[in-house]
Scaffold this active site. Structure first.
Site, PDB file in Angstrom:
ATOM      1  N   ASN A 214       0.830  -1.218   0.000  1.00  0.00           N
ATOM      2  CA  ASN A 214       0.000   0.000   0.000  1.00  0.00           C
ATOM      3  C   ASN A 214       0.860   1.262   0.000  1.00  0.00           C
ATOM      4  O   ASN A 214       0.387   2.353   0.347  1.00  0.00           O
ATOM      5  CB  ASN A 214      -0.964   0.035   1.193  1.00  0.00           C
ATOM      6  N   TRP A 215       2.109   1.127  -0.372  1.00  0.00           N
ATOM      7  CA  TRP A 215       3.017   2.278  -0.468  1.00  0.00           C
ATOM      8  C   TRP A 215       2.587   3.154  -1.636  1.00  0.00           C
ATOM      9  O   TRP A 215       2.117   2.638  -2.643  1.00  0.00           O
ATOM     10  CB  TRP A 215       4.459   1.757  -0.699  1.00  0.00           C
TER      11      TRP A 215
END
Length: 263
Positions: A214-215
């Site tokens: 989820n970067w």
């Protein structure tokens, strides 16, 4: 992960817009090196709506180590699907939360297009409605990922977990460990409510789990709120029953699902 390059227009309402300055491609590569990743799946961000131009540029920038999950609509034709596939797109995104470009109202049509193309789907919605959605989810034809721990904002009940198990049993669904902080009601650093469900699913179907960073964590607006990716990865892996399950989750399962081929 989501990725952004300068020069591509974003939504005027600001939804999904990452904070300036944009992370550079080298920052993405540095994060991959830090976490020990040799491949990356880039998902179309809400900031770009239905325009996949930035996504395609990001895949080209990252090279052979990257695949993409794009946004398509019921109107997307075969020629466009072929063009996207040639550029490294392997999936379609359904995002039925505020800011999402294509929601559950188009689920079945997008699913049919994805199935015909040999793509997977990344499906994200408020999992509080899982019991009501179960018949539709079990009828999907493509391979698909129930995204972000199913995002059960009202809290997971045994009934919700049972639905997840049944759709996994159908053989076309995978469960993603990612963004635990987005739907946890108990909060960090342990995210106990998310952990409880993750551990149960990890034991039940370890071959059906994938993981995502989820970067660059667009929801974090202050430095002190920004999560540590290494800690999140270690935490997610602690929810799996053994090293064999961890290898499947990090290597074998995503490589097959996203079309990278075996190591």
């Amino acid at each position: 992960m989501h990725m952004y390059l300068p020069g591509f227009a974003m939504r005027e309402d600001g939804v999904g817009r990452p904070a300036d300055p944009l992370p550079t491609p080298e920052m993405y590569r540095e994060t991959m090196r830090w976490l020990g990743l040799d491949a990356v799946v880039i998902t179309q961000g809400n900031a770009h709506g239905t325009d996949n131009a930035s996504l395609l540029a990001c895949i080209a920038e990252m090279g052979d180590c990257a695949r993409g999950v794009a946004v398509i609509t019921p109107e997307t034709g075969e020629a466009e699907i072929a063009r996207l596939s040639e550029a490294g797109i392997v999936g379609a995104r359904i995002m039925d939360l505020p800011g999402g470009a294509v929601g559950l109202d188009a689920l079945e049509v997008v699913d049919a297009i994805a199935a015909d193309a040999g793509w997977m789907m990344a499906v994200q919605f408020d999992g509080s409605a899982l019991p009501e959605l179960e018949p539709r989810l079990k009828a999907l034809k493509s391979r698909w990922v129930l995204d972000h721990h199913a995002k059960i904002f009202d809290g997971a009940s045994p009934a919700h977990v049972d639905v997840i198990k049944r759709v996994l049993d159908g053989g076309r669904c995978w469960f993603k460990f990612a963004g635990c902080y987005e739907s946890s009601r108990s909060g960090g650093p342990d995210f106990a409510d998310i952990a409880e469900v993750a551990r149960e699913i990890g034991v039940y179907a370890p071959e059906r789990i994938v993981w995502g960073t989820n970067w660059p964590h667009n929801a974090a607006q202050m430095s002190e709120d920004y999560p540590c990716d290494a800690d999140l990865l270690d935490l997610a892996m602690s929810w799996l029953p053994d090293d064999a399950a961890r290898r499947r989750t990090l290597v074998d399962t995503p490589r097959a699902l996203f079309g990278f081929g075996p190591v």
